[in-house]
Design a protein around this motif. Structure first.
Motif, short mmCIF file in Angstrom:
data_model
loop_
_atom_site.label_atom_id
_atom_site.label_comp_id
_atom_site.label_asym_id
_atom_site.label_seq_id
_atom_site.Cartn_x
_atom_site.Cartn_y
_atom_site.Cartn_z
N PHE A 105 25.94 13.66 103.48
CA PHE A 105 26.76 12.99 102.47
C PHE A 105 26.26 13.24 101.05
O PHE A 105 26.81 12.68 100.09
N GLY A 106 25.24 14.08 100.91
CA GLY A 106 24.77 14.47 99.58
C GLY A 106 24.21 13.32 98.77
O GLY A 106 24.49 13.20 97.58
N VAL A 107 23.46 12.44 99.43
CA VAL A 107 22.83 11.33 98.70
C VAL A 107 21.32 11.41 98.85
O VAL A 107 20.81 11.94 99.83
N GLU A 108 20.62 10.90 97.85
CA GLU A 108 19.16 10.92 97.88
C GLU A 108 18.66 10.06 99.05
O GLU A 108 19.37 9.19 99.53
N GLU A 109 17.42 10.30 99.47
CA GLU A 109 16.81 9.43 100.48
C GLU A 109 16.39 8.13 99.81
O GLU A 109 16.00 8.13 98.64
N GLY A 110 16.50 7.02 100.54
CA GLY A 110 15.97 5.76 100.04
C GLY A 110 17.02 4.80 99.50
O GLY A 110 16.69 3.76 98.96
N ARG A 111 18.31 5.14 99.67
CA ARG A 111 19.34 4.21 99.23
C ARG A 111 19.52 3.12 100.30
O ARG A 111 19.83 3.42 101.45
N ARG A 112 19.30 1.87 99.91
CA ARG A 112 19.40 0.75 100.86
C ARG A 112 20.86 0.34 101.05
O ARG A 112 21.57 0.13 100.07
N PHE A 113 21.28 0.20 102.29
CA PHE A 113 22.67 -0.19 102.57
C PHE A 113 22.79 -1.71 102.62
O PHE A 113 21.87 -2.39 103.06
N ASP A 114 23.97 -2.23 102.22
CA ASP A 114 24.21 -3.67 102.31
C ASP A 114 24.27 -4.12 103.76
O ASP A 114 23.87 -5.23 104.10
N GLN A 168 6.88 -7.69 109.15
CA GLN A 168 5.66 -8.50 109.28
C GLN A 168 4.40 -7.64 109.33
O GLN A 168 3.30 -8.15 109.12
N CYS A 169 4.56 -6.37 109.63
CA CYS A 169 3.43 -5.43 109.64
C CYS A 169 3.42 -4.58 108.38
O CYS A 169 2.72 -3.55 108.32
N GLY A 170 4.24 -4.94 107.40
CA GLY A 170 4.27 -4.18 106.15
C GLY A 170 4.96 -2.83 106.27
O GLY A 170 4.63 -1.89 105.55
N VAL A 171 5.92 -2.75 107.18
CA VAL A 171 6.62 -1.48 107.42
C VAL A 171 8.12 -1.68 107.24
O VAL A 171 8.70 -2.65 107.75
N THR A 172 8.76 -0.77 106.51
CA THR A 172 10.22 -0.78 106.35
C THR A 172 10.85 0.09 107.43
O THR A 172 10.47 1.26 107.57
N PHE A 201 9.71 5.13 109.73
CA PHE A 201 8.93 3.98 109.26
C PHE A 201 8.33 4.33 107.90
O PHE A 201 7.66 5.36 107.78
N TRP A 202 8.57 3.50 106.91
CA TRP A 202 7.94 3.71 105.59
C TRP A 202 7.07 2.50 105.28
O TRP A 202 7.47 1.35 105.52
N ASP A 203 5.89 2.77 104.74
CA ASP A 203 5.04 1.67 104.29
C ASP A 203 5.84 0.85 103.27
O ASP A 203 6.40 1.41 102.32
N ALA A 204 5.90 -0.48 103.49
CA ALA A 204 6.77 -1.32 102.66
C ALA A 204 6.31 -1.34 101.20
O ALA A 204 7.14 -1.52 100.30
N ARG A 205 5.02 -1.14 100.96
CA ARG A 205 4.49 -1.23 99.60
C ARG A 205 4.52 0.12 98.90
O ARG A 205 5.03 0.24 97.79
N THR A 206 4.02 1.15 99.59
CA THR A 206 3.84 2.46 98.94
C THR A 206 4.96 3.45 99.25
O THR A 206 5.09 4.47 98.56
N GLY A 207 5.73 3.19 100.29
CA GLY A 207 6.76 4.14 100.70
C GLY A 207 6.23 5.30 101.53
O GLY A 207 6.99 6.18 101.94
N GLU A 208 4.93 5.30 101.81
CA GLU A 208 4.34 6.38 102.60
C GLU A 208 5.03 6.49 103.96
O GLU A 208 5.32 5.47 104.60
N LYS A 209 5.29 7.73 104.39
CA LYS A 209 5.96 7.94 105.68
C LYS A 209 4.96 7.79 106.82
O LYS A 209 3.90 8.42 106.80
N LEU A 210 5.32 6.98 107.82
CA LEU A 210 4.43 6.70 108.95
C LEU A 210 5.11 7.08 110.26
O LEU A 210 5.11 6.31 111.21
N ASP A 211 5.71 8.26 110.30
CA ASP A 211 6.51 8.66 111.47
C ASP A 211 6.53 10.18 111.59
O ASP A 211 5.83 10.88 110.87
#
Ligand code: UDP
Length: 236
Positions: A105-114, A168-172, A201-211
């Motif tokens: 869909f030609g959108v950047e990564e990280g756009r949060r959906f409603d 609860q584990c700090g992961v998005t 899985f992204w670290d909720a604080r830093t956005g680091e990829k954990l996957d």
């Protein structure tokens, strides 16, 4: 329970028969593949982490009212599960844009959906798992409308539970893929795995990829990412 002949070998798991016709054993490998199997490698320790993480989450999901194929863990890498006929659909839920969604869909990564999205891919290696809608799946008799409704409800229930548990584990929880199976009596149950192989899985604080994107995109130390997820979720 007695482990018998190998029934199937997939990219990340082997499946064995047992002396009980309704039970099979899943054996998780450290092998990793990406991009339709064209990229191959090994992530040391992955099999054991994916096995234990999947079982931990499926046990909790059962308690939340989502039936699963899980029976019991046999070893670090092996688990007894109900024998099911896999519904040949990859069920993908997304909370945030990434991967093939961003590309398509030609959108950047990280756009949060409603609200979360749900899509199906047809599990078919020869066709490279094409995107498929529910009408297509019913037309091809991959599932009935009733089964599609059940699968959709379970998938969103899994999303609600996973999102909260990971937060609860700090992961998005960005997105994930589920597979469902049908038991001998026709019951739809959650099957396959829930792991850093099949979720973003992204670290909720830093956005680091954990996957697995750490492997797919050569971001370095995929082993460390899997271990970090095991530490946060399983307390390793
Ligand atoms: N996914 C998976 N198996 C697949 C395709 C996707 O487990 O064959 C997972 C993937 O890890 C991600 C989500 O499903 O968490 C959505 O993946 P996407 O469609 O963005 O595809 P990708 O970018 O991984 O090719």
């Amino acid at each position: 329970m007695e482990k018998r002949e190998q029934l199937y070998e997939g990219k990340a798991k082997r499946v064995y028969a047992t002396d009980d016709p309704e039970v099979v054993i899943v054996d998780y490998k450290d092998d990793a593949t990406a991009f339709d199997g064209t990229k191959r490698g090994t992530i040391l320790g992955k099999g054991a982490i994916n096995n234990r993480m999947t079982n931990f989450l499926m046990e909790k999901l059962e308690a939340e009212g989502v039936p699963t194929h899980y029976i019991r863990q046999l070893s670090d890498r092996e688990t007894a599960v109900k024998r099911v006929r896999i519904v040949p659909l990859e069920v993908i839920v997304r909370n945030i844009s990434a991967g093939s969604f961003s590309k398509r869909f030609g959108v950047e990564e990280g756009r949060r959906f409603d609200s979360p999205t749900l899509e199906f891919s047809y599990k078919n290696d020869a066709l490279h798992d094409p995107l498929m809608n529910a009408y297509h799946a019913v037309a091809l008799k991959l599932a009935t409308w009733k089964e599609i409704d059940i699968i959709r409800d379970y998938a969103f229930q899994v999303n609600d539970f996973l999102k909260e548990t990971l937060l609860q584990c700090g992961v998005t929880l960005v997105d994930f893929k589920l597979e469902f199976g049908k038991t001998a009596d026709g019951t739809i149950v959650l099957a396959d795995e829930i792991s850093p192989d099949t979720c973003r899985f992204w670290d909720a604080r830093t956005g680091e990829k954990l996957d697995k994107d750490r492997f797919r995109r050569d971001l370095g130390d995929p082993e460390g990412a899997y271990r970090e997820m095991a530490r946060r979720l399983l307390g390793d």
